[in-house]
Design a protein around this motif. Structure first.
Motif, PDB file in Angstrom:
ATOM      1  N   LEU A   1       0.830  -1.201   0.000  1.00 26.24           N
ATOM      2  CA  LEU A   1       0.000   0.000   0.000  1.00 26.24           C
ATOM      3  C   LEU A   1       0.864   1.252   0.000  1.00 26.24           C
ATOM      4  O   LEU A   1       0.569   2.224  -0.718  1.00 26.24           O
ATOM      5  N   ALA A   2       1.933   1.249   0.796  1.00 25.52           N
ATOM      6  CA  ALA A   2       2.820   2.409   0.842  1.00 25.52           C
ATOM      7  C   ALA A   2       3.424   2.691  -0.529  1.00 25.52           C
ATOM      8  O   ALA A   2       3.553   3.852  -0.938  1.00 25.52           O
ATOM      9  N   ALA A   3       3.777   1.623  -1.246  1.00 25.48           N
ATOM     10  CA  ALA A   3       4.343   1.805  -2.581  1.00 25.48           C
ATOM     11  C   ALA A   3       3.302   2.338  -3.563  1.00 25.48           C
ATOM     12  O   ALA A   3       3.597   3.218  -4.378  1.00 25.48           O
ATOM     13  N   ARG A   4       2.059   1.821  -3.487  1.00 27.09           N
ATOM     14  CA  ARG A   4       1.019   2.237  -4.428  1.00 27.09           C
ATOM     15  C   ARG A   4       0.577   3.676  -4.203  1.00 27.09           C
ATOM     16  O   ARG A   4       0.277   4.397  -5.153  1.00 27.09           O
ATOM     17  N   THR A   5       0.505   4.082  -2.946  1.00 28.12           N
ATOM     18  CA  THR A   5       0.006   5.425  -2.630  1.00 28.12           C
ATOM     19  C   THR A   5       1.108   6.463  -2.534  1.00 28.12           C
ATOM     20  O   THR A   5       0.831   7.658  -2.402  1.00 28.12           O
ATOM     21  N   GLY A   6       2.363   6.023  -2.580  1.00 28.78           N
ATOM     22  CA  GLY A   6       3.469   6.961  -2.413  1.00 28.78           C
ATOM     23  C   GLY A   6       3.573   7.481  -0.994  1.00 28.78           C
ATOM     24  O   GLY A   6       4.026   8.610  -0.772  1.00 28.78           O
ATOM     25  N   SER A   7       3.171   6.663  -0.037  1.00 25.72           N
ATOM     26  CA  SER A   7       3.193   7.090   1.358  1.00 25.72           C
ATOM     27  C   SER A   7       4.622   7.344   1.820  1.00 25.72           C
ATOM     28  O   SER A   7       5.507   6.518   1.646  1.00 25.72           O
ATOM     29  N   GLU A   8       4.844   8.510   2.438  1.00 24.96           N
ATOM     30  CA  GLU A   8       6.181   8.864   2.921  1.00 24.96           C
ATOM     31  C   GLU A   8       6.378   8.518   4.386  1.00 24.96           C
ATOM     32  O   GLU A   8       7.502   8.475   4.877  1.00 24.96           O
ATOM     33  N   LEU A   9       5.267   8.277   5.101  1.00 31.73           N
ATOM     34  CA  LEU A   9       5.361   8.032   6.540  1.00 31.73           C
ATOM     35  C   LEU A   9       4.384   6.944   6.950  1.00 31.73           C
ATOM     36  O   LEU A   9       3.210   6.964   6.586  1.00 31.73           O
ATOM     37  N   LEU A  10       4.888   5.977   7.726  1.00 33.09           N
ATOM     38  CA  LEU A  10       4.069   4.958   8.367  1.00 33.09           C
ATOM     39  C   LEU A  10       4.064   5.229   9.862  1.00 33.09           C
ATOM     40  O   LEU A  10       5.119   5.530  10.444  1.00 33.09           O
ATOM     41  N   VAL A  11       2.895   5.142  10.490  1.00 32.32           N
ATOM     42  CA  VAL A  11       2.780   5.392  11.928  1.00 32.32           C
ATOM     43  C   VAL A  11       2.291   4.108  12.592  1.00 32.32           C
ATOM     44  O   VAL A  11       1.214   3.607  12.259  1.00 32.32           O
ATOM     45  N   MET A  12       3.073   3.584  13.539  1.00 37.33           N
ATOM     46  CA  MET A  12       2.765   2.296  14.146  1.00 37.33           C
ATOM     47  C   MET A  12       2.970   2.359  15.653  1.00 37.33           C
ATOM     48  O   MET A  12       3.908   2.997  16.134  1.00 37.33           O
ATOM     49  N   GLY A  13       2.099   1.694  16.397  1.00 36.28           N
ATOM     50  CA  GLY A  13       2.220   1.648  17.844  1.00 36.28           C
ATOM     51  C   GLY A  13       2.921   0.392  18.309  1.00 36.28           C
ATOM     52  O   GLY A  13       2.897  -0.643  17.637  1.00 36.28           O
ATOM     53  N   THR A  14       3.583   0.484  19.455  1.00 37.83           N
ATOM     54  CA  THR A  14       4.175  -0.693  20.091  1.00 37.83           C
ATOM     55  C   THR A  14       3.369  -1.027  21.338  1.00 37.83           C
ATOM     56  O   THR A  14       2.583  -0.221  21.832  1.00 37.83           O
ATOM     57  N   ARG A  15       3.581  -2.214  21.853  1.00 41.97           N
ATOM     58  CA  ARG A  15       2.851  -2.671  23.037  1.00 41.97           C
ATOM     59  C   ARG A  15       3.781  -2.757  24.227  1.00 41.97           C
ATOM     60  O   ARG A  15       4.987  -2.890  24.084  1.00 41.97           O
ATOM     61  N   ALA A  16       3.193  -2.699  25.422  1.00 37.20           N
ATOM     62  CA  ALA A  16       3.984  -2.837  26.644  1.00 37.20           C
ATOM     63  C   ALA A  16       4.421  -4.282  26.800  1.00 37.20           C
ATOM     64  O   ALA A  16       3.655  -5.209  26.558  1.00 37.20           O
TER      65      ALA A  16
END
Length: 309
Positions: free
Chosen positions: A235-250
């Protein structure tokens, strides 16, 4: 927004400094350039500190993105990432920015960056891309857990959504799909089966966004079949996304964060920049978290026609 950016005066840290300057300019924030001189207590270290102080001032003076931003420097002796973590905590930093160390080890993610992400008191932005301007396309993968909710809240609270288009993506895998053709199920029936799962997960994703207060946002929702790391990169490649935002867990019983295999894979792959949002530090207020769930767990899904349970 208070941004702490690590610099060792290399090309990768130059990317990080430029990105920090852009973000600070967009939000009316300030930037602190931080360099850590390895070691302590010797005359050579003291000389290295003085030289690094001169170099950080020069770096701030030649980076165009910092010209209209309140920028200060901090040079300390110590060890990475501990010195950076201490500064982020004591100075109430909102975001730490570091240049990618992709390619420095077999997993594609340097030990310093990995250690920083696992213990950071605030979101950490890992800059992989060359900097050409503000973020325009942002992708937020969600697995309907509290970690995903924190990632979404950070996009809003850090002002990232004010200047970019945001896509929220949920990846799902269909249980038993590889075996269906062996049961003599027609291609059309299998496709219909997959779409029924997609519809179910779309409802869950919409309900998740509504429960978290994001239903009214003009954000694109995408629910796509496939392994999460493959869906995210595609998806990032298709949309040209420059930033991915992801959460981590405790990590249960520890103060450090658990990256998770998907976040680790995305970080190691490089490509788009990645903003990793950690769980709240002990002692800080926060809502009770929802643990992540395995894909399809606890939800009754439709069966394809011609197959009985």
């Amino acid at each position: 927004m208070r941004i702490l950016v690590a610099t060792d005066f290399s090309p990768r840290s130059q990317r990080a400094v430029r990105r920090a300057g852009i973000l600070a300019g967009q939000t009316g924030g300030d930037v602190m350039l931080m360099h850590v001189v390895d070691g302590a207590g010797t005359r050579q270290v003291a000389r290295d500190v003085r030289e690094a102080q001169r170099m950080t001032v020069e770096q701030a003076a030649v980076v165009p993105e910092l010209f209209r931003v309140d920028c200060r420097s901090l040079v300390v002796p110590g060890r990475m990432p501990d010195a950076l973590l201490d500064a982020a905590a004591t100075r109430r930093i909102d975001m730490v920015v570091v240049g990618s160390s992709h390619g420095q080890d077999v997993q594609g993610l340097g030990r310093t960056v990995r250690g920083l992400i696992r213990a950071a008191p605030c979101p950490v932005l890992v800059v992989n891309r060359s900097v050409g301007g503000p973020y325009v396309e942002i992708t937020v993968p969600v697995d309907l857990s509290d970690a995903s909710a924190r990632a979404l809240r950070s996009v809003a609270s850090l002002g990232l959504a004010d200047h970019a288009h945001v896509s929220v993506v949920h990846a799902f895998e269909v249980l038993g799909k590889p075996k269906l053709s062996g049961f003599g199920i027609q291609r059309e029936q299998i496709d219909s089966y997959v779409e029924s799962w997609r519809s179910s997960f779309t409802e869950e994703t919409d309900a998740f966004l509504e429960a978290e207060g994001f239903a009214g946002r003009d954000w694109t929702r995408r629910v796509e079949e496939g392994r999460p790391e493959e869906v995210i990169s595609s998806l990032a490649a298709r949309t040209g996304s420059e930033l991915l935002v992801m959460g981590t867990r405790a990590r249960t019983g520890f103060r450090r964060a658990l990256l998770g295999s998907v976040t680790e894979a995305v970080l190691a792959a490089g490509g788009a920049d990645v903003l990793v949002v950690p769980p709240p530090r002990p002692g800080l207020s926060g809502r009770p978290g929802r643990p992540g769930r395995p894909l399809s767990a606890g939800v009754e899904r439709p069966a394809p026609q011609g197959v009985t349970a």
